[in-house]
Structures are given as structure tokens and as C-alpha cells.
Design an enzyme around this catalytic site. Sequence first.
Site, mmCIF file in Angstrom:
data_model
loop_
_atom_site.group_PDB
_atom_site.id
_atom_site.type_symbol
_atom_site.label_atom_id
_atom_site.label_comp_id
_atom_site.label_asym_id
_atom_site.label_seq_id
_atom_site.Cartn_x
_atom_site.Cartn_y
_atom_site.Cartn_z
ATOM 1 N N ASP A 35 -61.545 11.968 -59.785
ATOM 2 C CA ASP A 35 -61.643 12.976 -58.958
ATOM 3 C C ASP A 35 -62.371 14.309 -59.138
ATOM 4 O O ASP A 35 -63.103 14.188 -60.051
ATOM 5 C CB ASP A 35 -60.048 13.769 -59.430
ATOM 6 C CG ASP A 35 -59.439 14.500 -58.712
ATOM 7 O OD1 ASP A 35 -59.860 14.680 -57.446
ATOM 8 O OD2 ASP A 35 -58.395 15.130 -58.872
ATOM 9 N N GLY A 36 -62.257 15.060 -58.159
ATOM 10 C CA GLY A 36 -63.271 16.250 -58.464
ATOM 11 C C GLY A 36 -64.552 16.057 -57.841
ATOM 12 O O GLY A 36 -65.631 16.942 -57.943
ATOM 13 N N ARG A 39 -64.956 19.293 -55.288
ATOM 14 C CA ARG A 39 -65.135 20.484 -55.965
ATOM 15 C C ARG A 39 -66.347 20.411 -56.781
ATOM 16 O O ARG A 39 -66.985 21.402 -56.645
ATOM 17 C CB ARG A 39 -63.914 20.582 -57.174
ATOM 18 C CG ARG A 39 -62.608 21.254 -56.379
ATOM 19 C CD ARG A 39 -61.463 21.297 -57.451
ATOM 20 N NE ARG A 39 -61.262 19.738 -57.571
ATOM 21 C CZ ARG A 39 -60.322 19.023 -58.284
ATOM 22 N NH1 ARG A 39 -59.939 19.861 -59.519
ATOM 23 N NH2 ARG A 39 -60.160 18.030 -58.183
ATOM 24 N N ARG A 48 -69.016 17.873 -49.241
ATOM 25 C CA ARG A 48 -68.250 16.992 -49.912
ATOM 26 C C ARG A 48 -68.816 15.577 -50.104
ATOM 27 O O ARG A 48 -68.682 14.732 -51.031
ATOM 28 C CB ARG A 48 -66.639 16.852 -49.202
ATOM 29 C CG ARG A 48 -65.935 18.213 -49.351
ATOM 30 C CD ARG A 48 -64.795 18.118 -48.430
ATOM 31 N NE ARG A 48 -63.786 17.188 -49.145
ATOM 32 C CZ ARG A 48 -63.121 17.277 -50.319
ATOM 33 N NH1 ARG A 48 -63.315 18.260 -50.840
ATOM 34 N NH2 ARG A 48 -62.301 16.258 -50.934
ATOM 35 N N HIS A 52 -69.223 12.595 -53.358
ATOM 36 C CA HIS A 52 -68.849 10.984 -53.270
ATOM 37 C C HIS A 52 -70.011 10.415 -53.748
ATOM 38 O O HIS A 52 -69.968 9.496 -54.429
ATOM 39 C CB HIS A 52 -68.320 10.695 -51.974
ATOM 40 C CG HIS A 52 -67.025 11.501 -51.609
ATOM 41 N ND1 HIS A 52 -65.965 11.519 -52.538
ATOM 42 C CD2 HIS A 52 -66.744 12.025 -50.585
ATOM 43 C CE1 HIS A 52 -64.922 12.424 -52.047
ATOM 44 N NE2 HIS A 52 -65.301 12.612 -50.533
ATOM 45 N N GLU A 82 -53.034 7.444 -49.347
ATOM 46 C CA GLU A 82 -52.739 8.877 -49.006
ATOM 47 C C GLU A 82 -54.039 9.430 -48.302
ATOM 48 O O GLU A 82 -54.061 10.645 -47.689
ATOM 49 C CB GLU A 82 -51.916 9.724 -50.017
ATOM 50 C CG GLU A 82 -50.558 9.427 -50.381
ATOM 51 C CD GLU A 82 -50.678 8.070 -51.075
ATOM 52 O OE1 GLU A 82 -51.361 7.731 -51.914
ATOM 53 O OE2 GLU A 82 -49.565 7.291 -50.528
ATOM 54 N N ASN A 83 -55.185 8.893 -48.579
ATOM 55 C CA ASN A 83 -56.305 9.643 -48.275
ATOM 56 C C ASN A 83 -56.622 9.423 -46.920
ATOM 57 O O ASN A 83 -57.652 10.244 -46.424
ATOM 58 C CB ASN A 83 -57.775 8.846 -48.897
ATOM 59 C CG ASN A 83 -57.958 9.347 -50.503
ATOM 60 O OD1 ASN A 83 -58.367 8.630 -51.345
ATOM 61 N ND2 ASN A 83 -57.136 10.523 -50.691
ATOM 62 N N ARG A 203 -57.970 10.431 -65.890
ATOM 63 C CA ARG A 203 -58.055 11.039 -64.649
ATOM 64 C C ARG A 203 -59.244 12.238 -64.901
ATOM 65 O O ARG A 203 -58.953 12.855 -66.051
ATOM 66 C CB ARG A 203 -57.012 11.904 -64.099
ATOM 67 C CG ARG A 203 -57.214 12.441 -62.814
ATOM 68 C CD ARG A 203 -56.014 13.085 -62.205
ATOM 69 N NE ARG A 203 -56.064 13.609 -60.718
ATOM 70 C CZ ARG A 203 -55.450 13.333 -59.669
ATOM 71 N NH1 ARG A 203 -54.111 12.772 -60.058
ATOM 72 N NH2 ARG A 203 -55.720 13.820 -58.409
ATOM 73 N N ARG A 209 -52.082 14.348 -63.074
ATOM 74 C CA ARG A 209 -51.085 13.845 -62.209
ATOM 75 C C ARG A 209 -51.517 12.169 -62.019
ATOM 76 O O ARG A 209 -52.614 12.067 -62.494
ATOM 77 C CB ARG A 209 -51.231 14.345 -60.668
ATOM 78 C CG ARG A 209 -50.394 15.431 -60.192
ATOM 79 C CD ARG A 209 -50.766 15.743 -58.943
ATOM 80 N NE ARG A 209 -51.929 15.772 -58.415
ATOM 81 C CZ ARG A 209 -52.755 16.966 -58.406
ATOM 82 N NH1 ARG A 209 -52.184 18.069 -59.006
ATOM 83 N NH2 ARG A 209 -53.930 16.881 -57.948
HETATM 84 C C1 FPP Z 1 -61.751 12.067 -55.295
HETATM 85 O O1 FPP Z 1 -62.341 13.240 -55.072
HETATM 86 C C2 FPP Z 1 -62.518 11.127 -54.825
HETATM 87 C C3 FPP Z 1 -62.448 10.086 -53.714
HETATM 88 C C4 FPP Z 1 -61.160 10.118 -53.122
HETATM 89 C C5 FPP Z 1 -63.293 9.085 -53.520
HETATM 90 C C6 FPP Z 1 -63.799 8.252 -54.927
HETATM 91 C C7 FPP Z 1 -65.256 7.785 -54.466
HETATM 92 C C8 FPP Z 1 -66.298 7.745 -55.099
HETATM 93 C C9 FPP Z 1 -66.280 8.065 -56.413
HETATM 94 C C10 FPP Z 1 -67.609 7.224 -54.376
HETATM 95 C C11 FPP Z 1 -68.117 6.201 -55.044
HETATM 96 C C12 FPP Z 1 -68.024 5.004 -54.211
HETATM 97 C C13 FPP Z 1 -67.182 3.870 -54.489
HETATM 98 C C14 FPP Z 1 -67.048 2.867 -53.259
HETATM 99 C C15 FPP Z 1 -66.155 3.752 -55.287
HETATM 100 P P1 FPP Z 1 -61.861 14.417 -54.272
HETATM 101 O O2 FPP Z 1 -62.555 14.299 -53.052
HETATM 102 O O3 FPP Z 1 -60.528 14.446 -54.190
HETATM 103 O O4 FPP Z 1 -62.474 15.503 -54.833
HETATM 104 P P2 FPP Z 1 -61.731 17.146 -54.842
HETATM 105 O O5 FPP Z 1 -60.335 16.905 -55.588
HETATM 106 O O6 FPP Z 1 -62.673 18.040 -55.748
HETATM 107 O O7 FPP Z 1 -61.768 17.675 -53.441
#
Ligand code: FPP
Length: 266
Positions: A35-36, A39, A48, A52, A82-83, A203, A209
Site C-alpha cells: 500500500d501507499g 501517496r 500515481r 506503481h 475492489e480495485n 501492510r 486494515r
Molecule cells: C496500492 O497502493 C497498490 C496497488 C493497488 C497496486 C500494487 C502494484 C504494484 C506494487 C506494482 C508492482 C506490480 C505488480 C504486477 C505486482 P495505492 O495505489 O492504494 O496507494 P495509496 O493508498 O497511496 O493511494
Amino acid sequence: MTTFVPKAAVPQPQGKGIISFSHTNVPRHIAIIMDGNGRWANAHGLPRSAGHQAGETALMDTIAGAIEAGVTHLSVYAFSTENWKRSPSEVRFLMGYSREVLRRRRDELNKWGVRIRWSGRTPRLWRSVIKELQEAEALTRHNREFTLVMCVNYGGRAELADAMERIGERIEAGELKAKAITEQTIARHLYIPDLPEVDLLIRTSGEQRISNFLLWQCAYSELMYVPEPWPEFDRHTLWRCIENYGARDRRFGGAVDTVATATSDT
Ligand code: FPP
């Protein structure tokens, strides 16, 4: 105290050399909610998608560190059921990027001795992503020492609902009696029935969570929440988590003295 001598196949981070860490016991199966990314990207003035992309390097270093530490299974939450609620452009990016990462990294992971497995639902998931996941599974199926579970279009409730559906079908077909259903019956109908229970769930980014991740398999896992956003996670942070885990007392519902007695008896 154990010194981990780097395995020949697993690359070392530049300039850091051989790294030691002490621990009393290493979790067999670690699950990570990465996660993160968003951010992290925002804090660096980036889109964003760049978050990734930075997550890919973190993932590769974490896999290398897990192999070195003697972990046997690592499950990562790459895309949840949910994504799909995210913006169409982010969903498109995540689908395309997962496909690209799998294609680009599968040979390298195969050389490291990693068996790649996919856990998740087929409906809605891009056919090209499924194809890439299946090709990675086929290429790496002979690797035995380390398993990387890519949870893509995965949801813990969806996994349980799918298991119940298959059990219901077997009851309708007369293969199974409702009264004969046990916890083992349910475990045998999960996406990867032979996946061991999760010992440690990590996490990143400070959120606390479970977010529908591996609900059945995490029944007794130890939980660890680290403040670093996923792009800043690496094998050293992983090893800190493993050390912390090693100092914990897992009782699986037994009382402290009961477990102590059971341990000394066996
Ligand atoms: C959550 O961060 C991350 C994801 C939903 C995607 C995970 C993907 C990767 C780590 C890229 C690596 C590639 C693979 C194929 C594993 P968020 O977008 O929810 O961050 P936020 O909470 O800060 O918005």
C-alpha cells in the site's frame, strides 16, 4: 544469530555487501499488502502510475530478501476485487503494468528458483493478464524452494464464495454430504488449496486494515504495519519485520502455560 550468505542466483543491493540479521524463527509464509504507491507518488509530485512503477523495484528486492531469509511462500496483493472501483485509467494502467511486469520479470524469477502462482478470480480480469499469469505459472512450475503468489483480481470473500459455490455443486452432484463439510473441506476448495496459512501479514504505508486479503489463510497470522509506503520497502525492512515476528509468542488460541506444556511434551 544467523548470517545469511547471499544465494548465487539472488542479486545483492549495490554497495551493501553481505548482510546479517538475527532471528529466532522465520515465517514460512509472508503476505504483503503493498500500500501507499499513490501517496508516495503524490509526495514526489509524480502521477500515481509512477508510484506503481516504483513498486516493482520494491517487489523484486523483497522477493530476493525473502529467499535469502528462508521464507518459502510470499503472497502479494497486486490487484483486489475492489480495485475495479478506481478510475478507468488507473485500472487500465494496473492491468497493463501487471502484464508487463510478469513478462519482463518471469525469466529472472525463474533463474532465482521462484515458482509463480496466481490466486484470484477470472471474471473481469483482462484475458491478456490471465494469459501472462498462466505462462509464468507454466514456466516456473518446476521450482520448489520458493513460491510467489500473485494475488490479482483477488478478494478474500470472493475466494470463500467461490469455494462455497464449488462445494454446493458437489453436494448437488451427490459427491458430498452437507454434514460432512469440515474446515478441511473448505480449505481444499480455495484457489490454491496447498498454500500454507499465512504466518506474517505485513501492510505498508501505516494503514492498519486487512482489506479482504487472504481472510481464511490469515486466521492466525501475526500482523505488522510499517510506516514506509510500498516504493520505500526493501529486503531490510522485510528482515526487520521477520526479526520482530521471531520475538512473538504465537499461541493459536491456547493459554500461555498450555502451549508451554504442549511444547515441552513434544
Ligand atoms: C496500492 O497502493 C497498490 C496497488 C493497488 C497496486 C500494487 C502494484 C504494484 C506494487 C506494482 C508492482 C506490480 C505488480 C504486477 C505486482 P495505492 O495505489 O492504494 O496507494 P495509496 O493508498 O497511496 O493511494
